[in-house]
Scaffold this motif. Structure first.
Motif, PDB file in Angstrom:
ATOM      1  N   SER B  58      -4.422  38.895 -27.821  1.00  0.00           N
ATOM      2  CA  SER B  58      -4.191  39.957 -28.391  1.00  0.00           C
ATOM      3  C   SER B  58      -2.140  39.504 -29.418  1.00  0.00           C
ATOM      4  CB  SER B  58      -3.002  40.599 -27.195  1.00  0.00           C
ATOM      5  OG  SER B  58      -2.467  40.194 -25.849  1.00  0.00           O
ATOM      6  N   GLY B  59      -2.620  38.213 -29.412  1.00  0.00           N
ATOM      7  CA  GLY B  59      -1.352  37.921 -29.575  1.00  0.00           C
ATOM      8  C   GLY B  59      -0.413  36.610 -29.334  1.00  0.00           C
ATOM      9  N   LEU B  60       0.145  37.322 -27.640  1.00  0.00           N
ATOM     10  CA  LEU B  60       0.724  36.553 -27.152  1.00  0.00           C
ATOM     11  C   LEU B  60       1.241  35.101 -27.628  1.00  0.00           C
ATOM     12  CD1 LEU B  60       1.137  39.136 -25.598  1.00  0.00           C
ATOM     13  CD2 LEU B  60       1.937  37.646 -23.612  1.00  0.00           C
ATOM     14  N   GLN B  61       2.444  34.301 -27.302  1.00  0.00           N
ATOM     15  CA  GLN B  61       2.366  32.757 -27.445  1.00  0.00           C
ATOM     16  C   GLN B  61       2.280  32.519 -26.315  1.00  0.00           C
ATOM     17  OE1 GLN B  61       5.826  32.002 -29.505  1.00  0.00           O
ATOM     18  NE2 GLN B  61       5.409  32.543 -31.170  1.00  0.00           N
ATOM     19  N   ILE B  62       1.652  30.616 -25.652  1.00  0.00           N
ATOM     20  CA  ILE B  62       1.879  30.409 -24.789  1.00  0.00           C
ATOM     21  C   ILE B  62       2.744  30.394 -23.747  1.00  0.00           C
ATOM     22  CG2 ILE B  62       1.441  27.628 -24.206  1.00  0.00           C
ATOM     23  CD1 ILE B  62      -1.111  27.530 -26.013  1.00  0.00           C
ATOM     24  N   LYS B  63       4.311  30.109 -24.311  1.00  0.00           N
ATOM     25  CA  LYS B  63       5.436  30.058 -23.507  1.00  0.00           C
ATOM     26  C   LYS B  63       5.429  32.270 -22.393  1.00  0.00           C
ATOM     27  CE  LYS B  63       8.477  30.556 -27.114  1.00  0.00           C
ATOM     28  NZ  LYS B  63       9.245  30.250 -27.820  1.00  0.00           N
ATOM     29  N   GLU B  64       4.850  32.889 -23.526  1.00  0.00           N
ATOM     30  CA  GLU B  64       5.019  34.532 -23.129  1.00  0.00           C
ATOM     31  C   GLU B  64       3.822  34.025 -22.156  1.00  0.00           C
ATOM     32  OE1 GLU B  64       6.242  36.701 -26.734  1.00  0.00           O
ATOM     33  OE2 GLU B  64       4.583  35.579 -27.253  1.00  0.00           O
ATOM     34  N   ILE B  65       2.555  33.733 -22.302  1.00  0.00           N
ATOM     35  CA  ILE B  65       1.466  33.784 -21.035  1.00  0.00           C
ATOM     36  C   ILE B  65       1.836  33.586 -20.168  1.00  0.00           C
ATOM     37  CG2 ILE B  65      -0.330  33.078 -20.268  1.00  0.00           C
ATOM     38  CD1 ILE B  65      -1.093  32.763 -23.398  1.00  0.00           C
ATOM     39  N   ARG B  66       2.945  32.125 -20.248  1.00  0.00           N
ATOM     40  CA  ARG B  66       3.354  31.546 -18.440  1.00  0.00           C
ATOM     41  C   ARG B  66       3.881  32.194 -18.077  1.00  0.00           C
ATOM     42  NH1 ARG B  66       5.578  26.231 -20.628  1.00  0.00           N
ATOM     43  NH2 ARG B  66       7.443  28.036 -21.419  1.00  0.00           N
ATOM     44  N   GLN B  67       5.272  32.361 -18.759  1.00  0.00           N
ATOM     45  CA  GLN B  67       6.230  33.998 -18.539  1.00  0.00           C
ATOM     46  C   GLN B  67       5.616  35.133 -17.727  1.00  0.00           C
ATOM     47  OE1 GLN B  67       9.080  34.927 -17.020  1.00  0.00           O
ATOM     48  NE2 GLN B  67      10.394  35.154 -18.478  1.00  0.00           N
ATOM     49  N   TYR B  68       4.089  35.358 -18.127  1.00  0.00           N
ATOM     50  CA  TYR B  68       3.640  36.769 -17.435  1.00  0.00           C
ATOM     51  C   TYR B  68       2.595  35.829 -15.734  1.00  0.00           C
ATOM     52  CZ  TYR B  68      -0.514  39.678 -16.031  1.00  0.00           C
ATOM     53  OH  TYR B  68      -1.170  40.307 -15.731  1.00  0.00           O
ATOM     54  N   ILE B  69       2.301  34.481 -16.070  1.00  0.00           N
ATOM     55  CA  ILE B  69       2.622  34.271 -15.164  1.00  0.00           C
ATOM     56  C   ILE B  69       3.105  34.572 -13.873  1.00  0.00           C
ATOM     57  CG2 ILE B  69       0.529  31.482 -14.379  1.00  0.00           C
ATOM     58  CD1 ILE B  69      -0.514  31.965 -16.827  1.00  0.00           C
ATOM     59  N   GLU B  70       3.929  33.812 -14.724  1.00  0.00           N
ATOM     60  CA  GLU B  70       5.415  33.646 -13.383  1.00  0.00           C
ATOM     61  C   GLU B  70       5.607  34.563 -13.242  1.00  0.00           C
ATOM     62  OE1 GLU B  70       7.249  29.735 -15.789  1.00  0.00           O
ATOM     63  OE2 GLU B  70       8.396  31.678 -15.720  1.00  0.00           O
ATOM     64  N   TRP B  71       5.584  35.658 -13.514  1.00  0.00           N
ATOM     65  CA  TRP B  71       5.903  37.159 -13.332  1.00  0.00           C
ATOM     66  C   TRP B  71       4.915  37.798 -11.893  1.00  0.00           C
ATOM     67  CZ3 TRP B  71       7.565  39.246 -18.688  1.00  0.00           C
ATOM     68  CH2 TRP B  71       8.236  39.062 -18.478  1.00  0.00           C
ATOM     69  N   PHE B  72       3.531  37.211 -12.242  1.00  0.00           N
ATOM     70  CA  PHE B  72       2.620  38.025 -11.167  1.00  0.00           C
ATOM     71  C   PHE B  72       2.417  36.771  -9.885  1.00  0.00           C
ATOM     72  CE2 PHE B  72      -1.492  37.080  -9.718  1.00  0.00           C
ATOM     73  CZ  PHE B  72      -2.058  38.399  -9.774  1.00  0.00           C
ATOM     74  N   ASN B  73       3.604  35.551 -10.335  1.00  0.00           N
ATOM     75  CA  ASN B  73       3.104  34.853  -8.493  1.00  0.00           C
ATOM     76  C   ASN B  73       4.570  35.159  -8.170  1.00  0.00           C
ATOM     77  OD1 ASN B  73       0.833  33.684  -9.175  1.00  0.00           O
ATOM     78  ND2 ASN B  73       2.303  32.313 -10.685  1.00  0.00           N
ATOM     79  N   GLU B  74       5.620  36.115  -8.778  1.00  0.00           N
ATOM     80  CA  GLU B  74       6.491  36.894  -8.185  1.00  0.00           C
ATOM     81  C   GLU B  74       6.349  37.529  -6.926  1.00  0.00           C
ATOM     82  OE1 GLU B  74      10.503  36.371 -10.843  1.00  0.00           O
ATOM     83  OE2 GLU B  74       9.740  34.797 -11.217  1.00  0.00           O
TER      84      GLU B  74
END
Lengths: 148, 148
Positions: B58-74
């Motif tokens: 969908s065009g996300l950069q790797i650091k944006e994906i990391r952010q999403y994963i961090e949010w998921f874990n929170e």
DNA sequence: TCAACACCTAGAGTCAACTCTAGGTGTTAT
DNA sequence: ATAACACCTAGAGTTGACTCTAGGTGTTGA
């Protein structure tokens, strides 16, 4: 009528760096320079820039655009190569649009799911609501792969 | 059930280099390692890889994906951020599809034109045929910008 | 005449996303 | 027991497309 590099920056939105870079890469083989080395872009050069923008938008790399320009300059003996470049591009764009349609479905599903999750304040509850489980089943072959 | 990195290479088509790189970038925070440091991927990890692939597509950069994963874990406190990520992505994808539709028109025009040029053996003749001039007028605001 | 300004070149730097190298460890088949 | 093999880390290298720097030239208005 000719234009300085500053004029072309205003007209195209490209930076002067980029314009010089394109020239170095062979994308603007016709740009004239005056006695003291200053570029004077013609209307023809601006039309080339429009074409370059289109080819770039369609996903061509700079070296492929250079190839196209070289073919153009060789004249009608390269018509077949140029046709096949556009055929390939069209096919690639078709695949790309199909790909984006699939991705769009997944992202839209996530958006709906998270809208509901925000409403109820909990992701698991939303995920397990009957209508989202059905939606997931409808959208994806392997729905369990999509719960992250 | 766990999988070696070689298994995951076969399952996903990603290279082992890429898998280790993703981990280094924080995209796979749960991958376990055995006593001698060898990775053992779980089914959960594979599901994350599927999600990562979707977000990348969908065009996300790797650091944006990391952010999403961090949010998921929170957990549920970040539901609103995640919703807004998907909303933005959906809007960006819509724009991208609209853009591709425009580009596709231009490329299709070129394909038709060059098909005719190949048929008659000359680009200028094809360009000046009434039906191509009309087609060009129909497709583009400023048709002269498109003769390269 | 001199400061500001737009322009020039060659080449270095940046960024994202890998991709590979060197040098090493652990496991397995003969 | 030794060779083949899959795996490991740290860090260097690659690619594409810019983007910028340093040091210089040419023109123009006060």
């Amino acid at each position: 009528m000719t234009y300085s590099i500053g004029d072309v920056v205003k007209k195209t939105g490209l930076s002067a760096y980029t314009l010089r870079y394109y020239e170095k890469e062979g994308l603007l083989p016709f740009v004239k320079k005056n006695a003291s080395g200053v570029r004077a872009y013609s209307d023809e050069d601006l039309r080339w820039l429009t074409m370059i923008e289109c080819l770039k938008d369609s996903g061509l790399q700079i070296k492929e655009i250079r190839q196209y320009i070289e073919w153009f300059n060789e004249g009608d003996s390269t018509l077949a190569q140029r046709l096949s470049l556009f055929e390939n591009r069209r096919k690639i764009l078709e695949k790309e649009m199909a790909r984006l349609t699939v991705v769009m479905n997944k992202i839209r599903y996530k958006e709906l799911l998270y809208r509901e999750a925000v409403r109820v304040g909990n992701l698991d509850i939303a995920t397990n609501e009957r209508r989202f489980m059905q939606l997931k089943k409808k959208l994806f072959e392997s729905p369990d792969d999509f719960d992250k």
